[in-house]
Design an enzyme around this catalytic site. Structure first.
Site, PDB file in Angstrom:
ATOM      1  N   ASP A  81      -7.429 -35.790 -31.442  1.00  0.00           N
ATOM      2  CA  ASP A  81      -7.357 -34.949 -30.234  1.00  0.00           C
ATOM      3  C   ASP A  81      -5.982 -35.150 -29.612  1.00  0.00           C
ATOM      4  O   ASP A  81      -5.520 -36.274 -29.463  1.00  0.00           O
ATOM      5  CB  ASP A  81      -8.467 -35.367 -29.254  1.00  0.00           C
TER       6      ASP A  81
ATOM      7  N   THR B 161     -18.083 -19.471 -31.913  1.00  0.00           N
ATOM      8  CA  THR B 161     -18.724 -19.022 -30.677  1.00  0.00           C
ATOM      9  C   THR B 161     -19.341 -17.638 -30.850  1.00  0.00           C
ATOM     10  O   THR B 161     -18.852 -16.829 -31.655  1.00  0.00           O
ATOM     11  CB  THR B 161     -17.671 -18.976 -29.540  1.00  0.00           C
ATOM     12  N   ASP B 162     -20.384 -17.362 -30.054  1.00  0.00           N
ATOM     13  CA  ASP B 162     -20.987 -16.021 -30.099  1.00  0.00           C
ATOM     14  C   ASP B 162     -20.026 -14.966 -29.555  1.00  0.00           C
ATOM     15  O   ASP B 162     -20.228 -13.765 -29.770  1.00  0.00           O
ATOM     16  CB  ASP B 162     -22.323 -15.988 -29.315  1.00  0.00           C
ATOM     17  N   GLU B 163     -18.960 -15.411 -28.864  1.00  0.00           N
ATOM     18  CA  GLU B 163     -18.037 -14.440 -28.261  1.00  0.00           C
ATOM     19  C   GLU B 163     -17.290 -13.616 -29.314  1.00  0.00           C
ATOM     20  O   GLU B 163     -16.753 -12.563 -29.002  1.00  0.00           O
ATOM     21  CB  GLU B 163     -17.067 -15.147 -27.307  1.00  0.00           C
TER      22      GLU B 163
ATOM     23  N   TYR C 147      -9.080 -15.224 -26.236  1.00  0.00           N
ATOM     24  CA  TYR C 147      -9.826 -16.403 -26.722  1.00  0.00           C
ATOM     25  C   TYR C 147     -10.725 -16.021 -27.887  1.00  0.00           C
ATOM     26  O   TYR C 147     -10.653 -16.612 -28.976  1.00  0.00           O
ATOM     27  CB  TYR C 147     -10.660 -17.014 -25.587  1.00  0.00           C
TER      28      TYR C 147
ATOM     29  N   ALA D  93     -10.718 -13.414 -29.737  1.00  0.00           N
ATOM     30  CA  ALA D  93      -9.960 -12.893 -30.886  1.00  0.00           C
ATOM     31  C   ALA D  93      -9.388 -14.048 -31.708  1.00  0.00           C
ATOM     32  O   ALA D  93      -9.391 -14.007 -32.946  1.00  0.00           O
ATOM     33  CB  ALA D  93      -8.837 -11.975 -30.404  1.00  0.00           C
TER      34      ALA D  93
ATOM     35  N   LYS E 172     -10.667 -17.085 -31.911  1.00  0.00           N
ATOM     36  CA  LYS E 172     -11.790 -17.757 -32.593  1.00  0.00           C
ATOM     37  C   LYS E 172     -12.268 -16.911 -33.785  1.00  0.00           C
ATOM     38  O   LYS E 172     -12.605 -17.442 -34.837  1.00  0.00           O
ATOM     39  CB  LYS E 172     -12.948 -18.008 -31.621  1.00  0.00           C
TER      40      LYS E 172
ATOM     41  N   ASN F 211     -23.133 -20.072 -24.805  1.00  0.00           N
ATOM     42  CA  ASN F 211     -22.525 -20.915 -23.770  1.00  0.00           C
ATOM     43  C   ASN F 211     -23.254 -22.252 -23.621  1.00  0.00           C
ATOM     44  O   ASN F 211     -24.466 -22.282 -23.463  1.00  0.00           O
ATOM     45  CB  ASN F 211     -22.577 -20.209 -22.410  1.00  0.00           C
TER      46      ASN F 211
ATOM     47  N   LYS G  49     -15.069 -24.017 -16.065  1.00  0.00           N
ATOM     48  CA  LYS G  49     -16.151 -23.173 -16.574  1.00  0.00           C
ATOM     49  C   LYS G  49     -17.205 -22.995 -15.492  1.00  0.00           C
ATOM     50  O   LYS G  49     -17.320 -23.824 -14.575  1.00  0.00           O
ATOM     51  CB  LYS G  49     -16.779 -23.801 -17.836  1.00  0.00           C
TER      52      LYS G  49
ATOM     53  N   ASN H  62     -25.088 -14.367 -14.105  1.00  0.00           N
ATOM     54  CA  ASN H  62     -24.269 -15.389 -13.433  1.00  0.00           C
ATOM     55  C   ASN H  62     -24.760 -15.681 -12.021  1.00  0.00           C
ATOM     56  O   ASN H  62     -24.799 -16.837 -11.589  1.00  0.00           O
ATOM     57  CB  ASN H  62     -22.805 -14.937 -13.382  1.00  0.00           C
TER      58      ASN H  62
ATOM     59  N   ASP I 248     -13.183  -8.800 -10.633  1.00  0.00           N
ATOM     60  CA  ASP I 248     -13.762  -9.065 -11.951  1.00  0.00           C
ATOM     61  C   ASP I 248     -12.697  -9.586 -12.920  1.00  0.00           C
ATOM     62  O   ASP I 248     -11.504  -9.290 -12.770  1.00  0.00           O
ATOM     63  CB  ASP I 248     -14.385  -7.778 -12.505  1.00  0.00           C
TER      64      ASP I 248
ATOM     65  N   GLY J  29     -11.496  -7.199 -18.824  1.00  0.00           N
ATOM     66  CA  GLY J  29     -12.203  -7.086 -20.121  1.00  0.00           C
ATOM     67  C   GLY J  29     -13.486  -7.901 -20.180  1.00  0.00           C
ATOM     68  O   GLY J  29     -13.930  -8.284 -21.264  1.00  0.00           O
TER      69      GLY J  29
HETATM   70  P1  NAD Z   1     -12.858 -28.156 -24.431  1.00  0.00           P
HETATM   71  O1  NAD Z   1     -11.785 -27.272 -23.934  1.00  0.00           O
HETATM   72  O2  NAD Z   1     -13.693 -28.919 -23.468  1.00  0.00           O
HETATM   73  O3  NAD Z   1     -12.238 -29.243 -25.444  1.00  0.00           O
HETATM   74  C1  NAD Z   1     -11.273 -28.908 -26.394  1.00  0.00           C
HETATM   75  C2  NAD Z   1     -10.694 -30.205 -26.939  1.00  0.00           C
HETATM   76  O4  NAD Z   1      -9.737 -29.864 -27.952  1.00  0.00           O
HETATM   77  C3  NAD Z   1      -9.955 -31.033 -25.887  1.00  0.00           C
HETATM   78  O5  NAD Z   1     -10.303 -32.389 -26.005  1.00  0.00           O
HETATM   79  C4  NAD Z   1      -8.487 -30.813 -26.225  1.00  0.00           C
HETATM   80  O6  NAD Z   1      -7.659 -31.913 -25.874  1.00  0.00           O
HETATM   81  C5  NAD Z   1      -8.556 -30.622 -27.739  1.00  0.00           C
HETATM   82  N1  NAD Z   1      -7.413 -29.855 -28.248  1.00  0.00           N
HETATM   83  C6  NAD Z   1      -6.944 -28.661 -27.771  1.00  0.00           C
HETATM   84  N2  NAD Z   1      -5.862 -28.280 -28.482  1.00  0.00           N
HETATM   85  C7  NAD Z   1      -5.669 -29.220 -29.443  1.00  0.00           C
HETATM   86  C8  NAD Z   1      -4.725 -29.380 -30.492  1.00  0.00           C
HETATM   87  N3  NAD Z   1      -3.747 -28.483 -30.684  1.00  0.00           N
HETATM   88  N4  NAD Z   1      -4.822 -30.467 -31.296  1.00  0.00           N
HETATM   89  C9  NAD Z   1      -5.812 -31.387 -31.097  1.00  0.00           C
HETATM   90  N5  NAD Z   1      -6.716 -31.304 -30.105  1.00  0.00           N
HETATM   91  C10 NAD Z   1      -6.653 -30.227 -29.295  1.00  0.00           C
HETATM   92  O7  NAD Z   1     -13.757 -27.234 -25.369  1.00  0.00           O
HETATM   93  P2  NAD Z   1     -15.325 -27.260 -25.611  1.00  0.00           P
HETATM   94  O8  NAD Z   1     -15.989 -26.450 -24.560  1.00  0.00           O
HETATM   95  O9  NAD Z   1     -15.742 -28.662 -25.856  1.00  0.00           O
HETATM   96  O10 NAD Z   1     -15.411 -26.425 -26.968  1.00  0.00           O
HETATM   97  C11 NAD Z   1     -15.282 -27.092 -28.233  1.00  0.00           C
HETATM   98  C12 NAD Z   1     -15.374 -26.035 -29.337  1.00  0.00           C
HETATM   99  O11 NAD Z   1     -16.619 -25.364 -29.246  1.00  0.00           O
HETATM  100  C13 NAD Z   1     -14.299 -24.960 -29.263  1.00  0.00           C
HETATM  101  O12 NAD Z   1     -13.880 -24.680 -30.571  1.00  0.00           O
HETATM  102  C14 NAD Z   1     -15.012 -23.771 -28.651  1.00  0.00           C
HETATM  103  O13 NAD Z   1     -14.445 -22.561 -29.085  1.00  0.00           O
HETATM  104  C15 NAD Z   1     -16.415 -23.959 -29.187  1.00  0.00           C
HETATM  105  N6  NAD Z   1     -17.503 -23.418 -28.355  1.00  0.00           N
HETATM  106  C16 NAD Z   1     -17.578 -23.727 -27.034  1.00  0.00           C
HETATM  107  C17 NAD Z   1     -18.643 -23.245 -26.276  1.00  0.00           C
HETATM  108  C18 NAD Z   1     -18.783 -23.601 -24.823  1.00  0.00           C
HETATM  109  O14 NAD Z   1     -19.702 -23.085 -24.152  1.00  0.00           O
HETATM  110  N7  NAD Z   1     -17.975 -24.482 -24.263  1.00  0.00           N
HETATM  111  C19 NAD Z   1     -19.625 -22.445 -26.875  1.00  0.00           C
HETATM  112  C20 NAD Z   1     -19.517 -22.150 -28.241  1.00  0.00           C
HETATM  113  C21 NAD Z   1     -18.453 -22.661 -28.975  1.00  0.00           C
HETATM  114  P1  TYD Z   2     -17.244 -19.186 -18.460  1.00  0.00           P
HETATM  115  O1  TYD Z   2     -17.932 -20.457 -18.080  1.00  0.00           O
HETATM  116  O2  TYD Z   2     -15.774 -19.082 -18.269  1.00  0.00           O
HETATM  117  O3  TYD Z   2     -17.671 -18.898 -19.976  1.00  0.00           O
HETATM  118  P2  TYD Z   2     -17.389 -17.579 -20.891  1.00  0.00           P
HETATM  119  O4  TYD Z   2     -16.506 -16.652 -20.172  1.00  0.00           O
HETATM  120  O5  TYD Z   2     -16.723 -18.167 -22.091  1.00  0.00           O
HETATM  121  O6  TYD Z   2     -18.749 -17.020 -21.163  1.00  0.00           O
HETATM  122  O7  TYD Z   2     -17.907 -17.991 -17.647  1.00  0.00           O
HETATM  123  C1  TYD Z   2     -19.306 -17.736 -17.738  1.00  0.00           C
HETATM  124  C2  TYD Z   2     -19.587 -16.492 -16.935  1.00  0.00           C
HETATM  125  O8  TYD Z   2     -19.342 -16.778 -15.552  1.00  0.00           O
HETATM  126  C3  TYD Z   2     -18.672 -15.322 -17.278  1.00  0.00           C
HETATM  127  O9  TYD Z   2     -19.427 -14.116 -17.193  1.00  0.00           O
HETATM  128  C4  TYD Z   2     -17.615 -15.338 -16.194  1.00  0.00           C
HETATM  129  C5  TYD Z   2     -18.360 -15.891 -14.994  1.00  0.00           C
HETATM  130  N1  TYD Z   2     -17.543 -16.681 -14.031  1.00  0.00           N
HETATM  131  C6  TYD Z   2     -17.562 -16.365 -12.673  1.00  0.00           C
HETATM  132  O10 TYD Z   2     -18.244 -15.404 -12.234  1.00  0.00           O
HETATM  133  N2  TYD Z   2     -16.810 -17.110 -11.811  1.00  0.00           N
HETATM  134  C7  TYD Z   2     -16.041 -18.143 -12.229  1.00  0.00           C
HETATM  135  O11 TYD Z   2     -15.344 -18.797 -11.394  1.00  0.00           O
HETATM  136  C8  TYD Z   2     -16.047 -18.479 -13.625  1.00  0.00           C
HETATM  137  C9  TYD Z   2     -15.218 -19.613 -14.141  1.00  0.00           C
HETATM  138  C10 TYD Z   2     -16.815 -17.722 -14.488  1.00  0.00           C
END
Ligand code: NAD
Ligand code: TYD
Length: 357
Positions: A35, A135-137, A161, A163, A165, A190, A200, A260, A295, A298
Site C-alpha cells: 500500500d 464494483t457494481d458501478e 471512477y 470507467a 474500474k 456499496n 463516503k 440516500n 447534485d 452524472g
Molecule cells: P479506500 O480508498 O478506502 O482504500 C484504497 C487503498 O488503496 C488505500 O489504502 C490507498 O492507500 C491504497 N492505494 C491507492 N492508490 C495506490 C497505489 N497507487 N499503490 C498502492 N496502494 C494504493 O478504498 P476501499 O473503499 O477500501 O475500496 C477497495 C477496493 O474495493 C477498490 O478497488 C474499490 O474500487 C473496491 N470497491 C469498493 C466499494 C466500496 O463501497 N467502498 C465497493 C465495491 C468495490
Molecule cells: P458514496 O458513498 O460516495 O458512494 P458511491 O457514489 O460510490 O455510491 O455515495 C453514496 C451515495 O450518497 C451517492 O448516491 C452519493 C450520495 N452522497 C450524498 O448525497 N452526500 C454526500 O456528501 C456523499 C459523500 C454522497
C-alpha cells in the site's frame, strides 16, 4: 502456509479483509500488504497486527512496475487480492488522471508481475489465483424499478471512477482470455463498516452529525444504493478465491437497497438512541441538520445487485442485517474518536472545504 499479496490493505475494505483473514485462518497464512498510503490508507487500521510475524507491510506504489516484479521475486505468492485503487467518485470528477494511473495502469503492472512469476512452460504453477476487487458501478445506473445488475449486464460506466474500474476489469478479462491467467473478478455493491474514510456517505454523515455540522444530501436524496456490511464482503472474497470457478465474474450484494435520504435518517435515529443523555452531542443530533445540496455531476440513480450466481455456485449470502450492521458501525465510530480525529486533520479539511463550499 499460503502467502497472500493484498494491495491497498491499509484502506477501508482491505484492512477489514486482512482482519477477517487472520481471524479465520490464524497463523496458517501469511499476508503481504502493499500500500502506498494515499490519504485513504491508514496503517492505524492494522495496528493490532504489528506483532504478527505473518503480516508484512510494504509501502509501495502499484504503478511502480519494477517494485511489483521484485515483490514476486522475493516472495512465493499464492494468492493476489487486488484492492488498491482511487475509490471516491467525487474525487474522480475533480481529478480523473490519478484514477486512470492507479486503477488501470496499476492493475496492469500487478497482473504482469503475477503472470511472469506464475508462468510455466505449459501454463501456470498450480494453485495460484488473482482476484480483482471490482464494483457494481461498472454496470452503470438502473433506471427501472425492478431491474438488477447480473454478471451478464453490459458494462456501462458513467463516472471517471467507474470507467477506470471497468477498464481494469477489461484488462483482467484480456489476461484471462488471452493468457488463461488464473483469475476471478468480484463486483460488489456499496460497503459500510469500521475504518471507512469519512468522504463516503455513511461515515461522513456520522462524523458531521456528531460535530453538529450540516448533512449534505445530493440532489433529491432519492438515489438508491445497495448496502453491504464490509465483513460480508470480506467473506465473499475469500469464498470466491477458494471456490470460484476460474475466469468467472461474481456479483456480491446486500439485497439491501436504500435511498440516500433514508440512510441519513437511520443514522440520525441510531446515533440519537446510542448517545447517552449525558453526552452533550445528543442535543444537536437531529433532522434539522439535513441540507439538500447541488447534485453530483452524472449521478447514477440506482444500483442493485442480483447475487444469485454467488449464492447458487458458492453458497455465499449476506449475513448482517442493515439494522445490526449500521449499529455496529456507529458504535465503532463512537468508540474510535481518535481514529476520526487523525484522518480528518490536515488534507481532509482542505478537501471538505473545497468539495462542499
Ligand atoms: P479506500 O480508498 O478506502 O482504500 C484504497 C487503498 O488503496 C488505500 O489504502 C490507498 O492507500 C491504497 N492505494 C491507492 N492508490 C495506490 C497505489 N497507487 N499503490 C498502492 N496502494 C494504493 O478504498 P476501499 O473503499 O477500501 O475500496 C477497495 C477496493 O474495493 C477498490 O478497488 C474499490 O474500487 C473496491 N470497491 C469498493 C466499494 C466500496 O463501497 N467502498 C465497493 C465495491 C468495490
Ligand atoms: P458514496 O458513498 O460516495 O458512494 P458511491 O457514489 O460510490 O455510491 O455515495 C453514496 C451515495 O450518497 C451517492 O448516491 C452519493 C450520495 N452522497 C450524498 O448525497 N452526500 C454526500 O456528501 C456523499 C459523500 C454522497
Amino acid at each position: 502456509m499460503k502467502t497472500y499479496l493484498v494491495t491497498g490493505g491499509a484502506g477501508f475494505i482491505g484492512s477489514n479483509y486482512i482482519h477477517y483473514m487472520f481471524n479465520k485462518y490464524k497463523d496458517t497464512i501469511r499476508i503481504i500488504n502493499v500500500d502506498v498510503l494515499t490519504y485513504a490508507g491508514n496503517p492505524e487500521n492494522l495496528a493490532s497486527l504489528e506483532t504478527n510475524e505473518n503480516y508484512i507491510f510494504i509501502k509501495e506504489d502499484i504503478c511502480n512496475k519494477d517494485a511489483m516484479h521484485n515483490i514476486f521475486k522475493q516472495y512465493d505468492i499464492d494468492r493476489v487480492v487486488h484492492f488498491a485503487a482511487e475509490s471516491h467518485v467525487d474525487r474522480s470528477i475533480r481529478n480523473p488522471q490519478v484514477f486512470v494511473n492507479t486503477n488501470v495502469m496499476g492493475t496492469l503492472n500487478l497482473l504482469d508481475a503475477a503472470k511472469c512469476a506464475w508462468e510455466t512452460e505449459d501454463g501456470y504453477k498450480t494453485d495460484k489465483k488473482y482476484l480483482q476487487v471490482s464494483t457494481d458501478e461498472v454496470y452503470g445506473s438502473l433506471e427501472e424499478e425492478d431491474s438488477y445488475f447480473y454478471e451478464s449486464t453490459p458494462i456501462d460506466p458513467h463516472s471517471p471512477y467507474s470507467a477506470s474500474k471497468a477498464s481494469a476489469d477489461m484488462i483482467v478479462k484480456a489476461y484471462m482470455d488471452t493468457f488463461h491467467f488464473p483469475a476471478n473478478i468480484t463486483r460488489c455493491s456499496n460497503n459500510y463498516g469500521p475504518y471507512q474514510f469519512p468522504e463516503k456517505l455513511i461515515p461522513l454523515m456520522i462524523n458531521n452529525a456528531l460535530l453538529g455540522k450540516k448533512l449534505p444530501i445530493y440532489g433529491d436524496g432519492k438515489n438508491v444504493r445497495d448496502w453491504l456490511y464490509v465483513m460480508d464482503h470480506a467473506k465473499a472474497i475469500d469464498m470466491v478465491m477458494e471456490q470460484g470457478k476460474l475466469y468467472e465474474v461474481y456479483n456480491v450484494g446486500g439485497h439491501n437497497e436504500k435511498q440516500n435520504v433514508d440512510i441519513v435518517n437511520i443514522i440520525i435515529d441510531t446515533l440519537a438512541s446510542l448517545l447517552p443523555d449525558s453526552d452533550s452531542r445528543k442535543a444537536h443530533v437531529n433532522k434539522d441538520l439535513i441540507t439538500y445540496v447541488e447534485d453530483r455531476k452524472g449521478h447514477d440513480r440506482r444500483y442493485a445487485i442480483a447475487p444469485d450466481k454467488i449464492k447458487s455456485e458458492i453458497g455465499w449470502e449476506p449475513e448482517t442485517m442493515f439494522a445490526e450492521g449500521i449499529r455496529l458501525t456507529i458504535e465503532w465510530y463512537l468508540n474510535n474518536n481518535e481514529w476520526m480525529e487523525h484522518v480528518t486533520s490536515g488534507d481532509y479539511q482542505k478537501y471538505y472545504q473545497e468539495m462542499y463550499k
